[in-house]
Design a protein around this motif. Structure first.
Motif, short mmCIF file in Angstrom:
data_model
loop_
_atom_site.label_atom_id
_atom_site.label_comp_id
_atom_site.label_asym_id
_atom_site.label_seq_id
_atom_site.Cartn_x
_atom_site.Cartn_y
_atom_site.Cartn_z
N ARG A 58 0.86 -1.18 0.00
CA ARG A 58 0.00 0.00 0.00
C ARG A 58 0.90 1.23 0.00
NH1 ARG A 58 -5.35 0.88 3.40
NH2 ARG A 58 -6.05 -0.26 1.56
N PHE A 59 0.77 2.03 -1.04
CA PHE A 59 1.53 3.26 -1.18
C PHE A 59 0.65 4.41 -0.69
CE2 PHE A 59 3.07 0.21 -4.22
CZ PHE A 59 4.44 0.40 -4.24
N HIS A 60 1.06 5.06 0.37
CA HIS A 60 0.30 6.14 0.99
C HIS A 60 0.67 7.46 0.29
CE1 HIS A 60 -0.93 3.45 4.28
NE2 HIS A 60 0.27 2.92 4.08
N CYS A 61 0.00 7.76 -0.82
CA CYS A 61 0.44 8.84 -1.70
C CYS A 61 -0.35 10.14 -1.58
CB CYS A 61 0.45 8.36 -3.15
SG CYS A 61 -1.07 7.61 -3.69
N ALA A 62 -1.44 10.18 -0.81
CA ALA A 62 -2.28 11.38 -0.76
C ALA A 62 -1.51 12.61 -0.29
CB ALA A 62 -3.50 11.15 0.13
N ASP A 63 -0.81 12.51 0.83
CA ASP A 63 -0.11 13.69 1.35
C ASP A 63 0.89 14.24 0.34
OD1 ASP A 63 -1.51 13.53 3.73
OD2 ASP A 63 0.12 12.57 4.84
N TYR A 64 1.65 13.34 -0.27
CA TYR A 64 2.64 13.79 -1.26
C TYR A 64 1.95 14.47 -2.45
CZ TYR A 64 5.70 13.83 -5.25
OH TYR A 64 6.39 14.24 -6.36
N LEU A 65 0.93 13.85 -3.01
CA LEU A 65 0.27 14.40 -4.20
C LEU A 65 -0.43 15.72 -3.89
CD1 LEU A 65 -1.08 11.09 -5.76
CD2 LEU A 65 0.73 12.56 -6.68
N LEU A 66 -1.07 15.82 -2.72
CA LEU A 66 -1.72 17.07 -2.35
C LEU A 66 -0.70 18.19 -2.15
CD1 LEU A 66 -4.42 15.69 0.09
CD2 LEU A 66 -4.83 16.77 -2.14
N LYS A 67 0.39 17.87 -1.47
CA LYS A 67 1.43 18.88 -1.21
C LYS A 67 2.12 19.31 -2.51
CE LYS A 67 5.72 19.59 1.29
NZ LYS A 67 6.74 18.99 2.14
N THR A 68 2.39 18.35 -3.39
CA THR A 68 3.15 18.64 -4.61
C THR A 68 2.29 19.20 -5.73
OG1 THR A 68 4.66 16.85 -4.01
CG2 THR A 68 4.75 17.61 -6.29
N HIS A 69 1.07 18.65 -5.88
CA HIS A 69 0.24 19.02 -7.03
C HIS A 69 -1.08 19.71 -6.66
CE1 HIS A 69 3.01 16.88 -9.62
NE2 HIS A 69 2.91 15.83 -8.84
N GLY A 70 -1.41 19.74 -5.37
CA GLY A 70 -2.62 20.42 -4.92
C GLY A 70 -3.90 19.64 -5.08
N ASP A 71 -3.82 18.42 -5.60
CA ASP A 71 -5.03 17.62 -5.81
C ASP A 71 -4.63 16.17 -6.01
OD1 ASP A 71 -7.71 17.10 -6.07
OD2 ASP A 71 -7.98 18.21 -7.94
N THR A 72 -5.56 15.27 -5.75
CA THR A 72 -5.35 13.86 -6.04
C THR A 72 -6.69 13.14 -6.06
OG1 THR A 72 -4.16 11.83 -5.50
CG2 THR A 72 -4.98 13.11 -3.65
#
Length: 107
Positions: A58-72
């Motif tokens: 399980r890759f916990h990617c929400a925090d990274y994507l929100l911080k980097t791209h503003g949406d996920t």
């Protein structure tokens, strides 16, 4: 003996994803936490001994994507796979973007 590694790449930014938490679920019901290094790689699963069976990352990617791209669209990505009877190395890369992902068996 089996070994397992992963690599997470942000296809929108064109770079590796550092400090991403990955949870490994084993056939025995154990869960092991890992974190990607500065190059987006993770291969440290503690003293886990890998045996044939079905595993899940399980890759916990929400925090990274929100911080980097503003949406996920994806709060996390689960990838299930089977380790066979051979004793080879298994590599499970993940390519992510805010609205898509891809994976394959690497080397």
């Amino acid at each position: 003996m089996h070994s397992l590694s992963s690599h997470v790449l942000d296809t929108t930014a064109g770079k590796p994803v550092a400090n991403l938490t990955i949870t490994l679920y084993t056939p025995d019901g154990d869960t092991i936490k890992g974190t990607t290094d500065n190059d987006g790689r993770c291969k440290d699963w503690g003293d886990t001994r890998f045996h044939p069976g079905e595993y899940r990352l399980r890759f916990h990617c929400a925090d990274y994507l929100l911080k980097t791209h503003g949406d996920t669209f994806y709060p996390f990505v689960d990838i299930s796979f089977i380790l066979g009877n051979d004793t080879s190395h298994y590599h499970v890369p993940l390519l992510i973007s805010p609205f898509g992902f891809s994976s394959y068996r690497g080397s």
